[in-house]
Design a protein around this motif. Structure first.
Motif, PDB file in Angstrom:
ATOM      1  N   UNK A  79       0.819  -1.223   0.000  1.00 25.80           N
ATOM      2  CA  UNK A  79       0.000   0.000   0.000  1.00 25.80           C
ATOM      3  C   UNK A  79       0.849   1.268   0.000  1.00 25.80           C
ATOM      4  N   UNK A  80       2.142   1.147   0.340  1.00 28.12           N
ATOM      5  CA  UNK A  80       2.994   2.321   0.438  1.00 28.12           C
ATOM      6  C   UNK A  80       3.534   2.734  -0.923  1.00 28.12           C
ATOM      7  N   UNK A  81       3.723   4.023  -1.101  1.00 26.81           N
ATOM      8  CA  UNK A  81       4.315   4.543  -2.330  1.00 26.81           C
ATOM      9  C   UNK A  81       5.254   5.683  -1.953  1.00 26.81           C
ATOM     10  N   UNK A  82       5.856   6.278  -2.970  1.00 23.62           N
ATOM     11  CA  UNK A  82       6.761   7.401  -2.726  1.00 23.62           C
ATOM     12  C   UNK A  82       6.022   8.731  -2.660  1.00 23.62           C
ATOM     13  N   UNK A  83       4.715   8.727  -2.830  1.00 27.86           N
ATOM     14  CA  UNK A  83       3.934   9.956  -2.800  1.00 27.86           C
ATOM     15  C   UNK A  83       3.756  10.421  -1.353  1.00 27.86           C
ATOM     16  N   UNK A  84       4.004  11.689  -1.122  1.00 28.34           N
ATOM     17  CA  UNK A  84       3.849  12.291   0.200  1.00 28.34           C
ATOM     18  C   UNK A  84       2.372  12.603   0.419  1.00 28.34           C
ATOM     19  N   UNK A  85       1.749  11.979   1.429  1.00 36.27           N
ATOM     20  CA  UNK A  85       0.321  12.192   1.644  1.00 36.27           C
ATOM     21  C   UNK A  85       0.018  13.626   2.061  1.00 36.27           C
ATOM     22  N   UNK A  86       1.010  14.320   2.646  1.00 35.68           N
ATOM     23  CA  UNK A  86       0.805  15.707   3.054  1.00 35.68           C
ATOM     24  C   UNK A  86       0.940  16.677   1.886  1.00 35.68           C
ATOM     25  N   UNK A  87       1.810  16.338   0.940  1.00 34.11           N
ATOM     26  CA  UNK A  87       2.024  17.191  -0.244  1.00 34.11           C
ATOM     27  C   UNK A  87       2.172  16.294  -1.469  1.00 34.11           C
ATOM     28  N   UNK A  88       1.045  15.823  -1.997  1.00 34.30           N
ATOM     29  CA  UNK A  88       1.097  14.848  -3.091  1.00 34.30           C
ATOM     30  C   UNK A  88       1.501  15.418  -4.453  1.00 34.30           C
ATOM     31  N   UNK A  89       1.698  16.714  -4.539  1.00 36.58           N
ATOM     32  CA  UNK A  89       2.212  17.300  -5.775  1.00 36.58           C
ATOM     33  C   UNK A  89       3.023  18.545  -5.436  1.00 36.58           C
ATOM     34  N   UNK A  90       3.907  18.920  -6.345  1.00 38.27           N
ATOM     35  CA  UNK A  90       4.818  20.032  -6.119  1.00 38.27           C
ATOM     36  C   UNK A  90       4.502  21.209  -7.035  1.00 38.27           C
ATOM     37  N   UNK A  91       5.132  22.331  -6.767  1.00 36.86           N
ATOM     38  CA  UNK A  91       4.974  23.520  -7.599  1.00 36.86           C
ATOM     39  C   UNK A  91       5.341  23.197  -9.056  1.00 36.86           C
ATOM     40  N   UNK A  92       4.503  23.651  -9.970  1.00 35.05           N
ATOM     41  CA  UNK A  92       4.796  23.511 -11.391  1.00 35.05           C
ATOM     42  C   UNK A  92       4.369  22.198 -12.013  1.00 35.05           C
ATOM     43  N   UNK A  93       3.821  21.285 -11.218  1.00 33.81           N
ATOM     44  CA  UNK A  93       3.400  20.003 -11.802  1.00 33.81           C
ATOM     45  C   UNK A  93       2.137  20.190 -12.633  1.00 33.81           C
ATOM     46  N   UNK A  94       1.991  19.336 -13.628  1.00 31.15           N
ATOM     47  CA  UNK A  94       0.840  19.415 -14.528  1.00 31.15           C
ATOM     48  C   UNK A  94      -0.425  18.943 -13.820  1.00 31.15           C
ATOM     49  N   UNK A  95      -1.563  19.296 -14.389  1.00 31.18           N
ATOM     50  CA  UNK A  95      -2.841  18.835 -13.830  1.00 31.18           C
ATOM     51  C   UNK A  95      -2.912  17.320 -13.834  1.00 31.18           C
ATOM     52  N   UNK A  96      -2.379  16.701 -14.893  1.00 26.69           N
ATOM     53  CA  UNK A  96      -2.379  15.238 -14.965  1.00 26.69           C
ATOM     54  C   UNK A  96      -1.564  14.634 -13.826  1.00 26.69           C
ATOM     55  N   UNK A  97      -0.421  15.253 -13.492  1.00 28.23           N
ATOM     56  CA  UNK A  97       0.413  14.754 -12.399  1.00 28.23           C
ATOM     57  C   UNK A  97      -0.291  14.947 -11.058  1.00 28.23           C
ATOM     58  N   UNK A  98      -0.984  16.069 -10.891  1.00 33.89           N
ATOM     59  CA  UNK A  98      -1.751  16.315  -9.665  1.00 33.89           C
ATOM     60  C   UNK A  98      -2.823  15.246  -9.498  1.00 33.89           C
ATOM     61  N   UNK A  99      -3.534  14.968 -10.583  1.00 31.98           N
ATOM     62  CA  UNK A  99      -4.598  13.959 -10.534  1.00 31.98           C
ATOM     63  C   UNK A  99      -4.037  12.584 -10.184  1.00 31.98           C
ATOM     64  N   UNK A 100      -2.877  12.253 -10.738  1.00 33.09           N
ATOM     65  CA  UNK A 100      -2.264  10.953 -10.470  1.00 33.09           C
ATOM     66  C   UNK A 100      -1.805  10.859  -9.016  1.00 33.09           C
ATOM     67  N   UNK A 101      -1.166  11.927  -8.516  1.00 30.29           N
ATOM     68  CA  UNK A 101      -0.711  11.928  -7.126  1.00 30.29           C
ATOM     69  C   UNK A 101      -1.850  11.795  -6.137  1.00 30.29           C
TER      70      UNK A 101
END
Length: 288
Positions: A79-101
């Motif tokens: 169940x674990x991944x490298x995605x940070x549950x507190x900040x699942x996306x960073x500045x400048x990421x695309x909408x698609x990346x936000x949706x995936x995170x």
């Protein structure tokens, strides 16, 4: 079965069982392959103590414990991944990346809940709610919104959910509670009980004999009847939003609604159908 989370919580354990649980958690990869005699020797425990701990964890014996421990360990790791549950996306990421995170975080929240929450605890909580005359719901912030949504779901089954602080005076609301009512505390970090007014309310509910349900990542306070516990992975303060915690809570509340519904499936289906039919009729009258 939530073997790992129950070992971490150590709820109802004696001091020697707490030490044994700590050893198991510190050497979990080795324990899944150990014999009971080997574990007893290395943990400075005894076979009898290990069997007693197994039974407190809901398994019949050590062999079943090792099987469930290995399965729970695999579920937790997958169940674990490298995605940070507190900040699942960073500045400048695309909408698609936000949706995936966000999709990964929400899936992990559900997976963590499935792996941690005991279905028997959900069933016990469902039976408490089914028998309740009224259900007093407590929550703050986003958890309060989740509590309100759950009250609305219960209403579809003819169960009256009351938001305890709806009029700004929690104690006055709870003072109307009677034997046969129930209380439901929707909280992630458990801070909901950290004030004197809430302590008085809980004490009054206890005196009235009202069962209390605690769905949370925080340890269950004394006096609660049933806990629905999931792992804490999100910071209480400083996260981007309550993506993880509220998904865990919403998933649990949906499961609980389903369990309540299933206890009187035909009657609940008929009750909800009658409400839906009435809505259609009223909408038709409004359009006329």
């Amino acid at each position: 079965m939530a073997i790992l989370s129950n070992l971490e919580r150590k709820e109802g354990f004696t001091e020697s069982e707490r030490m044994l649980a700590g050893f198991i958690l510190d050497h979990v990869d080795e324990v899944v392959h150990m014999s009971i005699t080997c574990l007893a020797e290395q943990a400075y425990s005894s076979n009898a103590s290990i069997i007693r701990l197994c039974r407190k964890l809901g398994v019949a014996g050590y062999r079943e414990f090792r099987i469930e421990l290995a399965a729970d360990l695999e579920r937790t790791r997958s169940a674990r991944s490298d995605v940070d549950v507190d900040r699942p996306f960073e500045r400048g990421e695309s909408t698609a990346a936000i949706m995936n995170g966000l999709a990964i975080v929400l899936k992990e929240a559900v997976d963590a809940s499935i792996a941690s929450v005991d279905s028997h605890a959900v069933d016990r909580a469902a039976r408490v709610i089914r028998r309740a005359r009224h259900v007093y719901l407590f929550g703050t912030g986003d958890s309060r919104i989740s509590a309100m949504a759950f009250a609305n779901m219960l209403l579809k089954l003819g169960i009256h959910g009351i938001i305890a602080d709806e009029y700004g005076d929690t104690f006055a609301s709870v003072s109307a509670a009677m034997p046969g009512d129930a209380a439901f505390f929707v909280t992630y970090g458990g801070s909901i009980v950290n004030n004197s007014a809430m302590h008085r309310s809980i004490q009054l509910l206890q005196e009235r004999g009202c069962p209390m349900i605690w769905p949370s990542s925080a340890p269950m306070p004394f006096g609660m009847t049933c806990g629905l516990w999931f792992p804490a992975r999100e910071m209480v303060h400083g996260s981007m939003a309550t993506f993880y915690s509220q998904m865990c809570i919403r998933y649990l509340l949906n499961c609980l609604y389903g369990a309540v519904y299933a206890l009187d499936y035909e009657a609940n289906a008929a009750h909800k159908d009658s409400i839906d039919e009435l809505k259609v009729m009223l909408d038709a009258l409004g359009e006329a």
